[in-house]
Design a protein around this motif. Sequence first.
Motif, short mmCIF file in Angstrom:
data_model
loop_
_atom_site.label_atom_id
_atom_site.label_comp_id
_atom_site.label_asym_id
_atom_site.label_seq_id
_atom_site.Cartn_x
_atom_site.Cartn_y
_atom_site.Cartn_z
N ASN A 233 0.77 -1.24 0.00
CA ASN A 233 0.00 0.00 0.00
C ASN A 233 0.81 1.29 0.00
N PHE A 234 2.14 1.22 0.01
CA PHE A 234 2.94 2.42 0.21
C PHE A 234 3.96 2.68 -0.89
N GLY A 235 4.21 1.72 -1.73
CA GLY A 235 5.19 1.90 -2.79
C GLY A 235 5.70 0.55 -3.26
N ILE A 236 6.70 0.60 -4.13
CA ILE A 236 7.30 -0.62 -4.68
C ILE A 236 8.71 -0.73 -4.13
N VAL A 237 8.94 -1.69 -3.26
CA VAL A 237 10.27 -1.89 -2.68
C VAL A 237 11.13 -2.61 -3.71
N THR A 238 12.27 -2.02 -4.01
CA THR A 238 13.17 -2.61 -5.00
C THR A 238 14.40 -3.27 -4.37
N ARG A 239 14.66 -2.95 -3.10
CA ARG A 239 15.77 -3.60 -2.39
C ARG A 239 15.49 -3.61 -0.90
N VAL A 476 -7.59 -8.41 5.87
CA VAL A 476 -6.36 -8.57 6.65
C VAL A 476 -6.19 -7.45 7.67
N PHE A 477 -6.35 -6.21 7.23
CA PHE A 477 -6.01 -5.08 8.10
C PHE A 477 -7.03 -4.86 9.20
N ALA A 478 -8.21 -5.42 9.06
CA ALA A 478 -9.20 -5.35 10.15
C ALA A 478 -8.71 -6.10 11.38
N ASN A 484 -3.10 0.97 15.08
CA ASN A 484 -2.19 0.76 13.96
C ASN A 484 -2.91 0.91 12.62
N GLN A 485 -4.17 0.51 12.54
CA GLN A 485 -4.93 0.75 11.31
C GLN A 485 -5.00 2.24 10.99
N GLU A 486 -5.31 3.04 11.99
CA GLU A 486 -5.41 4.49 11.79
C GLU A 486 -4.07 5.08 11.38
N ARG A 487 -2.99 4.60 12.01
CA ARG A 487 -1.66 5.11 11.67
C ARG A 487 -1.28 4.72 10.25
N LEU A 488 -1.57 3.50 9.85
CA LEU A 488 -1.26 3.05 8.50
C LEU A 488 -2.00 3.88 7.45
N ARG A 489 -3.26 4.15 7.68
CA ARG A 489 -4.05 4.93 6.71
C ARG A 489 -3.53 6.37 6.62
N GLY A 507 -5.66 -6.07 -6.81
CA GLY A 507 -5.64 -7.52 -6.67
C GLY A 507 -5.16 -8.04 -5.34
N TYR A 508 -4.45 -7.19 -4.56
CA TYR A 508 -3.92 -7.65 -3.27
C TYR A 508 -4.52 -6.82 -2.16
N PHE A 509 -4.14 -7.05 -0.93
CA PHE A 509 -4.84 -6.51 0.23
C PHE A 509 -4.62 -5.00 0.38
N SER A 510 -5.72 -4.25 0.34
CA SER A 510 -5.67 -2.80 0.43
C SER A 510 -6.14 -2.33 1.79
#
Length: 511
Positions: A233-239, A476-478, A484-489, A507-510
């Motif tokens: 949900n935050f970006g594409i980790v490349t390393r 999943v996030f429920a 932590n849910q509030e902080r993630l959002r 397609g994956y968990f949002s």
Amino acid sequence: MMVFSLKGGVLLGFLAVGVVQAQLDTQIPIGTFQGNNSDACHDACTALASTLGEKVHHSTSLPSSLFSGYYTLMARSTIPLCIVHPTSSEDVSKAIKIISQHTCIFAIKSGGHAMFPGGSTAPGGIVLDLQLLNGLELSEDRGTLFLGTGNRWGAVYEFLMPWNLTVVGGRVGDVGVGGFLLGGGISFISRRYGWGCDNVRNYEIVLANGTITNISYASNPDLYFALRGGGKNFGIVTRFDLETHPNLPSWWGACKLGYCIDLDTFVAAISRLPIESENDHDAMGYGIFSSIPKANIYVVGTHTIHTGAINNAPSFTKLVSDLNTKSIHSTIRTQDPYGFTQELDAHNPVGVRVTYNTATFKVDQAFMKEVAKIYMQEVESIRGLEGFLGAYTTQTLARDEIAQFQKNGGNAFGIREEDGPLTILLVSFSWGSSKDDELVVRTAQNIIDRSVIIGKEMGVHHPFIYQNYAAKSQDVFAGYSVENQERLRRIQKEVDPEGVFVRLQPGYFSL
């Protein structure tokens, strides 16, 4: 009830001999594309090809070799409009800018081990396949491994062998690095070091606007927290820059087969395991309950590994005694750690129809017996299906493991040490025909739903849903703590205000 005893079986893959290994045709016509086959996506694929050239596969057909890296047959049958193979974080940056500009759906593939269609594929959209981002480099002091997201764990362990080092990685070598670490990451050595996400020192990540940045606890504690369990949900980790750990030359454990045992003895032994191994940080074990339709029997067992290489470790003495039936097959041995990963690879064949479903509970013997009853009731309706094999496992989450979750500000799960020990229940089915997909997936969900209902009635249910075992239908996030849910959002809105990774990556968990 009498059941056949299986000690050390590893999921239903251990039994998957002769299960269909179907592959896609050599060429897949563009006419079979599904879903989001829009002008916007065609324009996006054209722009990607113009910018990245031969790194983009978009034509009237796609070779099946582009799909062989997916674990499940369902994922291999979900066809995107084009596939991008970036070779650098700069390529990923260019790609996400184009995708965002054209508002085309997309998916990220590291190892392709998602258990449901769309998890790492995008029907009629774009797949960023990161398999060429496979760099492996040790720091000068050998304390950090710089790990490209396109790697699989088997290659990682082989690379580290000459230095007698390891990292907190997957137990199956074919699993990809990316999804494993972003979803949590249970390892053979998690009792001592926590999950994979708790051992990442730094993330190289491409944000929604194309910015390439490095995220550590010191540089950005909020985003660092979010990447430890927050998924895609935050970006594409490349390393990933992973902390390394010393690796003993050998471990002890694995697989043993034996004769009959009753269900009460099995659930009692499994329920005692977290208590009896509480002070042994090297003891890893879980229970297995499986069905073998062709033999018309159920089997039970345990999978035990001692990463301290203590033969017949005291933590397992009572367990072995209780389940010590006459042996008919055994792979129990002392071996180099990578050998245990290779064994699990052999027991998890690729190219099959598979579904997972999961829930978490406090350790309780009476509840474990109820789960076994529910499993047997539900499986009766599908055990005769073509190619069907089924199992559930009880993965212990020990208190010492949970304590490691608090390193460097804590991960996103919100599990407290006093919650443990916990059991992560995983239902896993494989089967042979697409016509049975809906029935099998629904049955797995029924087992979990009924177990949750009874678990709540008995006061042993825990809300955590392990992302790497979850079905597509699960929220999943429920299951994370409300805080932590509030902080993630909040963090997600800060780093991706346009919602690219939620809106265009469905397609994956949002969050």
